[in-house]
Every structure is written in C-alpha cells, then in structure tokens.
Design a protein around this motif. Structure first.
Motif, PDB file in Angstrom:
ATOM      1  N   ALA A  37       0.828  -1.204   0.000  1.00 38.56           N
ATOM      2  CA  ALA A  37       0.000   0.000   0.000  1.00 38.56           C
ATOM      3  C   ALA A  37       0.858   1.247   0.000  1.00 38.56           C
ATOM      4  O   ALA A  37       1.953   1.265   0.550  1.00 38.56           O
ATOM      5  N   GLY A  64      -0.660   9.095   5.882  1.00 38.24           N
ATOM      6  CA  GLY A  64      -1.961   8.971   5.235  1.00 38.24           C
ATOM      7  C   GLY A  64      -2.179   7.603   4.624  1.00 38.24           C
ATOM      8  O   GLY A  64      -3.283   7.046   4.682  1.00 38.24           O
ATOM      9  N   ASP A  65      -1.126   7.037   4.029  1.00 42.36           N
ATOM     10  CA  ASP A  65      -1.233   5.695   3.474  1.00 42.36           C
ATOM     11  C   ASP A  65      -1.516   4.662   4.566  1.00 42.36           C
ATOM     12  O   ASP A  65      -2.283   3.715   4.370  1.00 42.36           O
ATOM     13  N   ALA A  68      -5.149   4.902   5.586  1.00 41.04           N
ATOM     14  CA  ALA A  68      -6.004   4.310   4.557  1.00 41.04           C
ATOM     15  C   ALA A  68      -5.948   2.785   4.595  1.00 41.04           C
ATOM     16  O   ALA A  68      -6.964   2.102   4.409  1.00 41.04           O
ATOM     17  N   GLU A  71      -8.127   1.593   7.356  1.00 39.48           N
ATOM     18  CA  GLU A  71      -9.542   1.715   7.022  1.00 39.48           C
ATOM     19  C   GLU A  71      -9.982   0.560   6.121  1.00 39.48           C
ATOM     20  O   GLU A  71     -11.045  -0.037   6.317  1.00 39.48           O
ATOM     21  N   ARG A  72      -9.164   0.217   5.135  1.00 41.08           N
ATOM     22  CA  ARG A  72      -9.496  -0.922   4.267  1.00 41.08           C
ATOM     23  C   ARG A  72      -9.548  -2.215   5.092  1.00 41.08           C
ATOM     24  O   ARG A  72     -10.437  -3.057   4.900  1.00 41.08           O
ATOM     25  N   GLN A 225      -3.023  -6.262   5.006  1.00 38.52           N
ATOM     26  CA  GLN A 225      -2.449  -5.129   4.287  1.00 38.52           C
ATOM     27  C   GLN A 225      -0.965  -4.998   4.632  1.00 38.52           C
ATOM     28  O   GLN A 225      -0.528  -5.375   5.721  1.00 38.52           O
ATOM     29  N   HIS A 241      -3.322   3.624  15.110  1.00 35.64           N
ATOM     30  CA  HIS A 241      -4.534   3.076  14.481  1.00 35.64           C
ATOM     31  C   HIS A 241      -4.807   1.624  14.866  1.00 35.64           C
ATOM     32  O   HIS A 241      -5.887   1.109  14.571  1.00 35.64           O
TER      33      HIS A 241
END
Length: 534
Positions: A37, A64-65, A68, A71-72, A225, A241
């Motif tokens: 990612a 930011g990556d 994201a 979130e995925r 991920q 996160h």
C-alpha cells in the motif's frame, strides 16, 4: 555471481552454474509490488546482499497511506469477524499445501532478500507451513465458548466468549522475512482480526508473497495489508490506528513501541533481543554437541534472536570440545548459491557487518584470542563474514554483554553447573538457552534454573521453537507476551464474560427479608464448599 574458486578457510568453491540464475521473475515482482500500500513517501530500491546489486523498487507509505490501509482492513474485518472460527480455517490449511508446493519460489525470494544459505531459508518454509497448519487445527477449539461456574450454582449460567481485537499491527524485522510475519499474522487472522503489517523494506517480498498465496488459498482480499517505510515516518501511525501491536525487533525499539502503546492503553506483544547461552555439561556427547552448537551459533550467519552467542563448557571436556568445535567451524562452507551446498550465507545489511567487525576488533584490541574466523570475506560478496570463535572474552569487551547478531560466539570454561548457571543468567536478556548432556532429567533440572523463555536440551533452538503447542517468548529485556501455544492466538482477542440469571434473582426472591436471604446464601456457600462445587 561466481565465487572465488580457491579453497580457503571457511569457504569452498561453488557448484558450477547454480549461482548464475537471474534474481526472480519480473512478472512475479510486479505482482508483489502492487500489493504494497501507499507510495506517498516515494519509493526505495532494495539490493541483493550477495552482490549489492538492485533487486526491486518498492513504494514507501506515509502517515496517510497507513491510515487508509487501516480503514481498508477494518472494512474487510467486519465480515470476517462474523464467521464462526471453524469457517475461517480452510484458507490456512490450503496455504500450508501451497507453501510446500511452491517452496522453490519462496526459497529464491528469501535468499535474494536476506543473503542466507538455502538450508536456513528452508527452516522458514517449514515454519510457515507447519506453524500455520498447527494454528488452523487448534484455533476453533481455543476460540470456542467456554463455560465457567456461575455466581449461584444452577441459577447463574456463565460462559467466556473470545472477541477479535479488530486490526492488529504486525511489525517484523529482516532476518526471518517469511517465518516471522506469517507466524504473527496467521493467528491474528484466525482469531477474526485483520492485519496491517510492516515488514522490513529490504525483505518485504516474502511477506507480499505470503499474502498473494493466502489470498489464492481463499483469504478475502483486504484482510492483510502491507505498508513499508521508516519507523520515524510510519511507526507512530502503526501504533495509533491499531487495536494490538505485535512487534519483533531490538529491545530499544520494542521499549519505544511499548511506551507509545501504553499511552494509548493498547496491548502489545514483544519478542526482542537475546544474548543466549549454551551450557555444555561434563557428560555431553561431544559429537552431537559440536554439531548442534555449530548450528545454534551460525544459522543465518548468527542473525537469529534465539541463536547462541555464549557457550559455557565444563572444564572436564573444555579442551576436547574446543578442539572439535574449531575444526568444525573451519570446515564450514560459505556460499551464495541457490542450492543446499552452503553451510552459511551472507549478512543482510552493511550496518550488521559493521557491528560484527566492531565487536571483534574491540575484543582483539583488549586481548581476546580468535580461534577461528575473525574477518570479512569481500572475495565472496560484500557482506560475508567468517564464522568466528572467541576465547578469553572479558567484561570490558562489548561482545561480552551486547547482542552481536552475527556469526560470532564466545567460549568460556566453567567448573560446574552452578558456575554455568550464574554466568548464563548474568545478563539483562532472557530469550533462549540450551543445555547439552546425556542426563536429560538432570538437564531439565538445570534448564529450570536458567532465566530464559525457552530452553532446549541437546538442541540449540528448534526443539522449543517448533513445539507450536508451547509458548515462545522472552523474560527480562527480551520481551513481553508469547507467540505459539494458546497465548499466541488468544493475545489477539478480548475475553468477554456473558452470564444469564435463572430461577431466582441475585437479590433474592421477591418479598424475602434481607437477613433471611443472607442466611440462605451463607448456607448455600457452606454446602458448595462441602460438595466441592466451589
């Protein structure tokens, strides 16, 4: 990549033709690169430790990556968590078969990324397959609802439910790029979580290959991920996160992860450094012991957190052991071939080579005796260093107490078990240890005195590590928590107690006086004790 054909101490000529193979299929590299990612922080090109040549360009993530990716992963995890544990197992059983079937592919990847010998790369293949299958077989039972005694016999029915934590950060180093990410991610996934992994960038292809294979086996996309980048850039977001952090690496970095997680009240499991001792007793089988200690010291060029860096040998067998051990070390074959001919490969990073050289040169300057090795081998490749045996190591030498994480071992003469235990425990680390003896019951008693999370008898590390039903981890500064065993999976869950009340409320039947109810409960408690219900 032809090696020097001239025989030399700790080297030998290559098998013809095996070292000229092209490094990895470009279509495979493109597929794997696409699974990483991000890209917000640019790209980086990894290199082949055997040669220093470029291997692959990979995207680097920014904060930011990382957000994201989480979130995925959370979106994918919601449906995954709703499955019964037994319904999550099938992809992992198929993954076991695929790893074994396509082992030559991943063996090449691991060798090109790490520089390790192929037989040491195969240990990772075995661990990824066998460890995954064991976890898959055990997970449904470990995650099943468990009944517990209720507040009131018969009237209260209580059970424990294991909820997945959510999304787990799995942060792993470069030395075992297949074994460690798979070993931490698979139990997390089986427990109903999603995973955001940060493998070391140099060795990310092995993790990306594992994800491709597991998705081919049926794992829903998005559950695992990968983000790549420097800890200063994405380390904070990986903690921020996550719902749990599984970290393998240095003690210093692990302490920083623990501090950041503690501030957010998040759980961590940490497998950290070691300065692992071996104890050779007077009754040891020296042929068996020399071979085992050799493997325990120099597997993956010593870049193994559970490898042995200190060997305490009983004075009655010290001279015989040292003579045989040094001969065995000097006969080791170093090589960069993609076959099983080499006994030891290359170091992985220039900084690791420099750390090894610094420890050996510091010890030399302070009077150590180098019994074997003790020098780099640029004739074989930029990061090769000979397996090195030191005698006469003293406390003022850095190699005495600091983890070298390279092909260097120090030998010490001891009078008896008590002296061996005293010296073995005289460290801030407590990850792994070994005892070498014909008297296994006596060896077990000695093992129980050693301050280490795992102790192997007549083996260096594999006997305990590959006993997947038993916990593996460190004491003291070597970590928190355990992988393997029940804890290795349950650490990724929250225990939830669910209790239902029947027949009579806990406050007593309607209309019963308080003193009467207290007398009834007192009688019930006394009866429960007599009948051993409580």
């Amino acid at each position: 990549m032809a090696l020097d054909p001239t025989p030399h101490a700790a080297s030998a000529p290559s098998d013809p033709g095996t070292s000229a193979r092209e490094p990895l299929d470009r279509a495979l590299l493109d597929r794997l690169r696409a699974k990483a990612a991000g890209g917000g922080a640019g790209t980086v090109t990894t290199t082949v430790p055997f040669t220093g040549e470029p291997l692959v360009e990979l995207p680097l993530a920014d904060a930011g990556d990382v957000a994201a990716a989480f979130e995925r992963a959370r979106r994918a995890q919601r449906a995954w968590a709703r499955l019964a544990p037994r319904d999550r197992v099938a992809p992992f059983v198929r993954f076991h078969d695929l790893v074994l079937r396509r082992q030559h592919e991943i063996l090449d990847i691991v060798q090109w990324e790490t520089g390790k010998a192929r037989k040491h790369a195969f240990e990772e293949v075995y661990d990824a397959a066998a460890g995954t299958l064991f976890s898959a077989r055990r997970a449904p039972g470990l995650l099943a609802r468990r009944r517990h005694p209720g507040a009131l016999p018969l009237a209260t029915r209580t059970y424990e439910f294991r909820r997945p934590k959510g999304v787990v950060s799995v942060i792993t180093p470069w030395n075992y790029p297949l074994s460690l990410p798979v070993g931490d991610a698979v139990p997390a996934l089986l427990a109903g979580n999603a995973v955001v992994a940060k493998p070391d960038t140099q060795t990310a292809l092995a993790t990306l290959w594992s994800i491709e294979l597991l998705e081919e086996a049926g794992l829903p996309e998005g559950l695992w991920q990968v983000v790549l980048g420097e800890p200063a850039e994405i380390g904070g977001p990986l903690v921020e996160h996550a719902d749990h952090i599984a970290f393998t690496g240095s003690t210093r970095s692990g302490a920083q992860v623990a501090r950041e997680a503690a501030g957010r009240l998040k759980g961590v499991s940490l497998e950290l450094g070691g300065k692992n001792p071996a104890v050779v007793r007077s009754d040891a089988d020296l042929d068996w012991t020399v071979e085992g200690v050799l493997r325990g010291c120099f597997t993956n060029a010593g870049q193994l957190c559970i490898s042995m860096e200190r060997v305490y040998v009983h004075e009655g067998v010290y001279d015989a052991f040292v003579s045989r051990f040094v001969r065995a070390v000097e006969s080791m074959r170093l090589g960069a071939d993609l076959d099983f001919t080499a006994d030891m490969g290359s170091l992985t990073y220039q900084r690791q080579l420099e750390a090894v050289e610094r420890h050996v040169e510091d010890a030399r300057a302070k009077g150590v005796r180098v019994l074997a090795g003790g020098r780099a081998r640029p004739d074989l490749g930029p990061l090769f260093y000979e397996p090195t045996v030191l005698e006469g190591v003293t406390e003022e030498m850095a190699v005495c107490a600091e983890e070298t994480f390279g092909p260097v071992v120090a030998l010490y003469r001891v009078r008896d078990d008590d002296e061996a235990v005293e010296h073995a425990n005289a460290t801030g680390y407590g990850l792994n240890a070994s005892v070498w003896t014909r008297d296994v019951p006596g060896g077990r008693r000695l093992a129980e005195r050693l301050e280490a999370g795992t102790v192997n008898i007549n083996d260096g590390y594999g006997a305990a590590f590959a006993s997947y039903g038993a916990p593996m981890g460190g004491m003291k500064r070597s970590g928190l928590g355990r992988r393997h065993g029940a804890e290795g999976l349950l650490r990724y869950t929250e225990a939830q107690t669910i209790a239902s009340q029947h027949y009579v409320p806990l406050s007593g039947p309607p209309g019963m006086r308080g003193d009467t109810y207290a007398a009834v409960l007192t009688a019930v408690q006394r009866l429960a004790k007599r009948l051993r219900i409580r």
